[in-house]
Scaffold this active site. Structure first.
Site, mmCIF file in Angstrom:
data_model
loop_
_atom_site.group_PDB
_atom_site.id
_atom_site.type_symbol
_atom_site.label_atom_id
_atom_site.label_comp_id
_atom_site.label_asym_id
_atom_site.label_seq_id
_atom_site.Cartn_x
_atom_site.Cartn_y
_atom_site.Cartn_z
ATOM 1 N N PHE A 189 47.050 -39.050 -27.923
ATOM 2 C CA PHE A 189 46.740 -40.433 -28.276
ATOM 3 C C PHE A 189 47.538 -40.824 -29.517
ATOM 4 O O PHE A 189 48.096 -39.960 -30.203
ATOM 5 C CB PHE A 189 45.227 -40.566 -28.518
ATOM 6 C CG PHE A 189 44.766 -41.968 -28.766
ATOM 7 C CD1 PHE A 189 44.918 -42.955 -27.797
ATOM 8 C CD2 PHE A 189 44.178 -42.314 -29.973
ATOM 9 C CE1 PHE A 189 44.492 -44.252 -28.030
ATOM 10 C CE2 PHE A 189 43.745 -43.609 -30.217
ATOM 11 C CZ PHE A 189 43.909 -44.583 -29.245
ATOM 12 N N ASN A 192 46.945 -41.545 -32.513
ATOM 13 C CA ASN A 192 46.623 -41.020 -33.847
ATOM 14 C C ASN A 192 46.717 -39.507 -33.931
ATOM 15 O O ASN A 192 46.307 -38.901 -34.920
ATOM 16 C CB ASN A 192 45.209 -41.455 -34.262
ATOM 17 C CG ASN A 192 44.139 -40.913 -33.338
ATOM 18 O OD1 ASN A 192 44.428 -40.228 -32.362
ATOM 19 N ND2 ASN A 192 42.885 -41.243 -33.632
ATOM 20 N N LYS A 193 47.298 -38.869 -32.916
ATOM 21 C CA LYS A 193 47.394 -37.408 -32.902
ATOM 22 C C LYS A 193 48.746 -36.941 -33.473
ATOM 23 O O LYS A 193 49.656 -37.746 -33.705
ATOM 24 C CB LYS A 193 47.207 -36.881 -31.479
ATOM 25 C CG LYS A 193 45.855 -37.249 -30.877
ATOM 26 C CD LYS A 193 44.699 -36.719 -31.710
ATOM 27 C CE LYS A 193 43.345 -36.901 -31.051
ATOM 28 N NZ LYS A 193 42.897 -38.297 -30.945
ATOM 29 N N THR A 194 48.870 -35.633 -33.677
ATOM 30 C CA THR A 194 50.071 -35.073 -34.306
ATOM 31 C C THR A 194 51.319 -35.404 -33.514
ATOM 32 O O THR A 194 52.364 -35.773 -34.055
ATOM 33 C CB THR A 194 49.932 -33.541 -34.438
ATOM 34 O OG1 THR A 194 48.679 -33.248 -35.054
ATOM 35 C CG2 THR A 194 51.062 -32.965 -35.269
ATOM 36 N N ALA A 249 42.352 -31.272 -29.481
ATOM 37 C CA ALA A 249 42.886 -32.637 -29.553
ATOM 38 C C ALA A 249 43.566 -32.946 -30.880
ATOM 39 O O ALA A 249 44.624 -33.573 -30.915
ATOM 40 C CB ALA A 249 41.769 -33.648 -29.285
#
Length: 248
Positions: free
Chosen positions: A176, A178-180, A152
């Site tokens: 999501f 806040n992901k890369t 994730a």
């Protein structure tokens, strides 16, 4: 061609173009382009977009046939989605402590938790730092256990020059906010096993026969990503080098 190929790397333009095509649900070219681009970039044979990393983990477990009476070994330091997926298929999560230097699952402690009921190890590359995959692979192969990688937070991370997700029977990414790479909500299930891919694809779409519409031989789920989300994801992937550089 209703898909404008001159919009490369621009999320807003891709989404507007997607809206203009009228294909905004889970059917549309951007979904396929996003999956194909993901496989190409991160060296997986098969990529399957899903509604979230959480549903991707659930789908991975169902694909591997893990359920009631089974045990899945996992780290005790992770987000709730990891343990929720195991509980939601009726299996038992077996918690293993993490290494104090990496905060990732301690391979030396995995061995002590294996029982006749153990079916899989789920490793989590916490905060994008890869787990000690050589040691984990040795354990899973020796004990004939499935390996699921929760990637994730680790898109683009490598272990010994191989991308994370290259090691597991099935691996899952999250998109999501806040992901890369983000699609708002969303995720990707990846595998190099054609049988697992075909089963996961079937389960993702209500268990509907791919050659006979509205014919359902198995119980499935609606875990399909929309074309709009995939349009955002594709644009992000086309800027992946800049995004990862910025993250580092």
């Amino acid at each position: 061609n209703i898909y404008d190929t001159n919009l490369k790397g621009n999320e807003v333009n891709y989404v507007v173009n997607c809206l203009k095509t009228g294909w905004i649900s889970s059917v549309g070219k951007y979904v396929l382009l996003f999956e194909e681009k993901f496989s190409k970039l991160f060296k997986s044979k098969y990529s399957l977009s899903v509604t979230s990393g959480s549903t991707g983990l659930h789908l991975a477990l169902k694909t591997l046939g893990i359920g009631h009476g089974d045990e899945v070994i996992m780290p005790n330091l992770t987000f709730a989605a990891t343990v929720n997926a195991i509980i939601n298929v009726g299996a038992k999560p077996v918690l293993v402590d993490v290494d104090k230097n990496t905060y990732n699952i301690n391979p030396n402690l995995i061995k002590k938790k294996i029982s006749p009921k153990t079916k899989a190890v789920m490793c989590v590359h916490l905060y994008g730092q890869p787990c000690e995959m050589n040691s984990i692979l040795e354990i899973t192969r020796k004990n004939k256990l499935y390996l699921i990688e929760d990637c994730a937070e680790a898109l683009g991370s490598k272990y010994k020059n191989k991308f994370v997700s290259s090691f597991g029977d099935i691996s899952v990414f999250s998109f999501f906010g806040n992901k890369t790479v983000t699609t708002g909500e969303g995720g990707m299930l990846v595998t190099n096993n054609k049988v697992f891919f075909q089963k996961a694809k079937l389960l993702r779409n209500h268990g509907m026969d791919q050659n006979k519409k509205y014919w359902h031989n198995v119980i499935g789920f609606n875990y399909r990503m929309t074309n709009l989300q995939a349009a955002v994801g594709l644009a992000q992937l086309e800027n992946i080098d800049k995004i990862i550089y910025k993250k580092i």
